[in-house]
Scaffold this active site. Structure first.
Site, PDB file in Angstrom:
ATOM      1  N   HIS A   8      35.638  48.677  44.659  1.00 12.01           N
ATOM      2  CA  HIS A   8      34.829  47.334  44.810  1.00 12.01           C
ATOM      3  C   HIS A   8      33.923  47.416  45.815  1.00 12.01           C
ATOM      4  O   HIS A   8      34.296  47.397  47.090  1.00 12.01           O
ATOM      5  CB  HIS A   8      36.255  46.317  45.338  1.00 12.01           C
ATOM      6  CG  HIS A   8      35.603  44.908  45.217  1.00 12.01           C
ATOM      7  ND1 HIS A   8      36.181  43.746  44.861  1.00 12.01           N
ATOM      8  CD2 HIS A   8      34.595  44.278  45.840  1.00 12.01           C
ATOM      9  CE1 HIS A   8      35.316  42.548  45.063  1.00 12.01           C
ATOM     10  NE2 HIS A   8      34.470  43.112  45.801  1.00 12.01           N
ATOM     11  N   HIS A  10      29.727  45.795  46.892  1.00 14.03           N
ATOM     12  CA  HIS A  10      28.670  45.020  46.605  1.00 14.03           C
ATOM     13  C   HIS A  10      27.348  45.946  47.199  1.00 14.03           C
ATOM     14  O   HIS A  10      27.059  46.524  48.274  1.00 14.03           O
ATOM     15  CB  HIS A  10      28.312  43.918  47.301  1.00 14.03           C
ATOM     16  CG  HIS A  10      29.669  42.950  46.964  1.00 14.03           C
ATOM     17  ND1 HIS A  10      29.326  42.219  45.895  1.00 14.03           N
ATOM     18  CD2 HIS A  10      30.752  42.767  47.470  1.00 14.03           C
ATOM     19  CE1 HIS A  10      30.494  41.552  45.928  1.00 14.03           C
ATOM     20  NE2 HIS A  10      31.366  41.924  46.511  1.00 14.03           N
ATOM     21  N   LYS A  94      34.410  41.530  35.584  1.00  9.92           N
ATOM     22  CA  LYS A  94      34.795  40.663  36.871  1.00  9.92           C
ATOM     23  C   LYS A  94      34.788  39.179  36.523  1.00  9.92           C
ATOM     24  O   LYS A  94      33.573  38.601  36.042  1.00  9.92           O
ATOM     25  CB  LYS A  94      33.690  41.110  38.004  1.00  9.92           C
ATOM     26  CG  LYS A  94      33.715  40.309  39.268  1.00  9.92           C
ATOM     27  CD  LYS A  94      34.952  40.628  40.211  1.00  9.92           C
ATOM     28  CE  LYS A  94      35.140  39.604  41.335  1.00  9.92           C
ATOM     29  NZ  LYS A  94      35.247  40.596  42.513  1.00  9.92           N
ATOM     30  N   HIS A 131      38.274  37.741  41.194  1.00  6.79           N
ATOM     31  CA  HIS A 131      38.178  37.031  42.625  1.00  6.79           C
ATOM     32  C   HIS A 131      39.295  35.941  42.701  1.00  6.79           C
ATOM     33  O   HIS A 131      39.103  34.929  41.965  1.00  6.79           O
ATOM     34  CB  HIS A 131      36.771  36.670  42.877  1.00  6.79           C
ATOM     35  CG  HIS A 131      36.639  35.839  44.334  1.00  6.79           C
ATOM     36  ND1 HIS A 131      36.301  36.728  45.547  1.00  6.79           N
ATOM     37  CD2 HIS A 131      37.148  34.702  44.809  1.00  6.79           C
ATOM     38  CE1 HIS A 131      36.234  35.883  46.326  1.00  6.79           C
ATOM     39  NE2 HIS A 131      36.760  34.721  46.110  1.00  6.79           N
ATOM     40  N   HIS A 169      40.825  42.383  46.648  1.00  2.00           N
ATOM     41  CA  HIS A 169      40.981  41.928  47.916  1.00  2.00           C
ATOM     42  C   HIS A 169      42.064  40.919  48.324  1.00  2.00           C
ATOM     43  O   HIS A 169      41.402  39.923  48.789  1.00  2.00           O
ATOM     44  CB  HIS A 169      39.314  41.639  48.552  1.00  2.00           C
ATOM     45  CG  HIS A 169      38.613  40.859  47.567  1.00  2.00           C
ATOM     46  ND1 HIS A 169      39.054  39.533  47.129  1.00  2.00           N
ATOM     47  CD2 HIS A 169      37.560  40.778  47.231  1.00  2.00           C
ATOM     48  CE1 HIS A 169      38.293  38.890  46.256  1.00  2.00           C
ATOM     49  NE2 HIS A 169      37.287  39.863  46.481  1.00  2.00           N
ATOM     50  N   ASP A 242      35.161  46.086  49.416  1.00  2.66           N
ATOM     51  CA  ASP A 242      34.395  44.534  49.594  1.00  2.66           C
ATOM     52  C   ASP A 242      33.151  44.918  50.604  1.00  2.66           C
ATOM     53  O   ASP A 242      32.879  43.927  51.126  1.00  2.66           O
ATOM     54  CB  ASP A 242      35.437  43.677  49.655  1.00  2.66           C
ATOM     55  CG  ASP A 242      34.782  42.369  49.163  1.00  2.66           C
ATOM     56  OD1 ASP A 242      33.631  42.525  48.453  1.00  2.66           O
ATOM     57  OD2 ASP A 242      35.236  41.355  49.517  1.00  2.66           O
TER      58      ASP A 242
HETATM   59  O1  DOR Z   1      32.879  38.077  51.355  1.00  5.95           O
HETATM   60  C1  DOR Z   1      32.449  38.030  50.190  1.00  5.95           C
HETATM   61  N1  DOR Z   1      31.242  38.590  50.119  1.00  5.95           N
HETATM   62  N2  DOR Z   1      33.401  37.978  49.358  1.00  5.95           N
HETATM   63  C2  DOR Z   1      32.899  37.674  47.889  1.00  5.95           C
HETATM   64  O2  DOR Z   1      33.635  37.650  47.339  1.00  5.95           O
HETATM   65  C3  DOR Z   1      31.469  38.191  47.682  1.00  5.95           C
HETATM   66  C4  DOR Z   1      30.823  38.793  48.696  1.00  5.95           C
HETATM   67  C5  DOR Z   1      29.285  39.185  48.697  1.00  5.95           C
HETATM   68  O3  DOR Z   1      28.895  39.192  47.543  1.00  5.95           O
HETATM   69  O4  DOR Z   1      28.649  38.799  49.735  1.00  5.95           O
HETATM   70 ZN    ZN Z   2      33.453  41.267  46.519  1.00  3.00          ZN
END
Ligand code: DOR
Ligand code: ZN
Length: 358
Positions: A8, A10, A94, A131, A169, A242
Site C-alpha cells: 500500500h 501513494h 480500491k 479504506h 492500514h 501507506d
Molecule cells: O493519511 C492518508 N493519506 N490516508 C489516506 O487514506 C490517503 C493518504 C493520501 O493520499 O494522502
Molecule cells: Zn493510503
C-alpha cells in the site's frame, strides 16, 4: 532477508512522483500503487499510462514493479474492472468511501451500488482493498474504523464470502481481533507509523501536523494491539506503508492534509518495532512472505541487507521544488537499509549467524 514488497503506497504523479518513487523502489521489489490521483485511476488506459509514468521516473537499473489498482466509483464498469485484472493491468480494486480521505470525493457513496463489481471480483479472484472508515460526521473520528467494520465490512463478507479483502492500514484493537477471527479471505496491512505512534503524537506540546494521517492514530492500547498483530507471525497481517507524501505547506496549514511520508526509512522503521518486540525473526514473514501469499503472487527471490547501524533521518527531504517532512524526521534509527544482497552478502544476514562473512 528476502526482499520485501509494499502492499500500500501513494506514489503521486508529476514532479512529486519523480521525487518520491525511488525511495520505495530502492527498498521494495513491488508495491500496490494507490489510485487516488486527480482524476483517479478508473480505467485500464489510465492505469497503463500511470504505470508508464512511474517506470519513466525510476532511476536507471531500478528493479521495481508497480502493481496498479482501480479506484472504485459509483458508476465504475464491472467489465472494465474484470478485463483489467485478467489482462494483468489491475492487481486489485480500491474502495474509498466518498470523502473519507485525500482525493476520495469520487469514491463510493453506498457500497450496495457496486455489488455487480464485487460479484465480478469474487468470481475472478480479484482482491478488494478497503479504506475502512465510515464518513458519517455523527461518528467520532476515532470510532470510524470500528463503525466501518460493524456497518459495512461484516455485510460485505457475509454477501461475498469468497471475495479476497484487505482491510488496509488497521489502527484499532477491534480491527485486529476482527481480522484474526475472520476466515482466510480477509487480511490487513499495518503501517510503520501506526506501530510507532499513538494519538498523543499529534498534540505533543502543540499541534503536530506531520503525525496526522487517516485513519488517524488511536490510543496506546490500540498501538500495542497492532504491534502484537504485526509481530505475531499471523499470515493475515503484512506490510503496507501507506507512505503518503504532501508538500510541507499542505501539512503546515489551517486545514492540513492527511498523510505520513515514511518511504525513505520504511524498513528501518519496521525493524525498530520488530526489534523492540523481540521479533526480528518474524520481520521477513511480515514484510516479504505474507503479502505475496495472500495475493497469490510469487515470493521475491532476491535479498536485501538491513544493517544494525545508525541512520540519521533528515529534517526535510527536498521534493518537487518544495520539501517533505519524513516520518522519524530528526531521529537516529538503529537500522540502515544497506542495499541489495549479492550471493556473498547473503551470508552476512544469515539468521543462524554462521555465515562466513559475519
Ligand atoms: O493519511 C492518508 N493519506 N490516508 C489516506 O487514506 C490517503 C493518504 C493520501 O493520499 O494522502
Ligand atoms: Zn493510503
Amino acid at each position: 532477508m528476502r526482499r520485501p514488497d509494499d502492499w500500500h503506497v501513494h506514489l503521486r504523479d508529476g514532479p512529486m512522483l519523480a521525487a518520491v518513487v525511488n525511495y520505495t523502489a530502492r527498498q521494495f521489489s513491488r508495491a500496490i500503487v494507490m489510485p487516488n490521483l486527480v482524476p483517479p485511476v478508473t480505467t485500464i488506459a489510465a492505469a497503463e499510462a500511470y504505470r508508464m509514468r512511474i517506470a519513466s521516473a525510476l532511476e536507471p537499473g531500478a528493479d521495481f514493479t508497480p502493481l496498479m489498482t482501480c479506484y472504485l466509483t459509483d458508476d465504475i464498469d464491472p467489465a472494465e474492472v474484470a478485463r483489467g485484472f485478467t489482462h494483468n493491468v489491475f492487481t486489485a480494486c480500491k474502495m474509498y468511501p466518498a470523502h473519507a480521505t485525500t482525493n476520495s470525493a469520487l469514491g463510493v457513496t453506498d457500497f450496495k451500488k457496486i455489488y455487480r463489481v464485487f460479484e465480478a471480483m469474487e468470481r475472478i479472484g480479484m482482491p478488494l482493498l478497503l479504506h475502512g472508515e465510515v464518513t458519517d460526521k455523527q461518528i467520532d473520528i476515532f470510532d470510524r474504523e470500528v463503525a466501518f467494520i460493524d456497518r459495512i465490512l461484516t455485510k460485505l463478507i457475509a454477501d461475498f464470502p469468497a471475495l479476497k479483502i484487505v482491510l488496509e492500514h488497521v489502527t484499532t484493537a477491534e480491527a485486529v481481533r476482527f481480522v484474526e477471527d475472520s476466515g482466510p479471505n480477509l487480511a490487513s496491512t499495518i503501517t510503520p507509523h501506526h506501530l510507532e505512534i499513538n494519538r498523543n503524537a499529534m498534540f505533543d506540546g502543540g499541534l503536530r501536523p506531520h503525525f496526522y494521517c487517516l485513519p488517524v492514530a488511536k490510543r496506546e492500547v490500540h498501538r500495542l494491539a497492532l504491534r502484537r498483530a504485526a509481530t505475531s507471525g499471523n499470515p493475515k497481517f503484512f506490510l503496507g506503508t501507506d507512505s503518503a507524501p504532501h508538500a510541507v505547506s499542505n501539512k503546515e496549514s489551517a486545514c492540513g492534509c492527511a498523510g505520513i511520508f515514511n518511504a525513505p526509512f520504511a524498513m528501518e522503521s519496521y525493524a525498530k518495532t520488530f526489534e523492540e518486540e523481540g521479533a526480528l525473526n518474524r520481520l521477513e514473514a511480515f514484510a516479504s512472505e505474507n503479502g505475496p501469499r495472500f495475493y497469490g503472487l510469487p515470493l521475491n527471490t532476491t535479498r536485501i541487507v538491513l544493517e544494525r547501524t545508525s541512520s540519521q533521518v533528515p529534517d526535510f527531504i527536498p521534493a518537487a521544488s518544495t520539501r517533505i517532512v519524513p516520518f522519524h524526521a530528526g531521529q537516529t534509527l538503529a537500522w540502515r537499509f544497506a542495499g541489495h544482497a549479492d550471493a556473498d552478502a547473503t551470508s552476512l544476514v544469515d539468521e543462524t549467524g554462521s555465515g562466513s562473512a559475519s
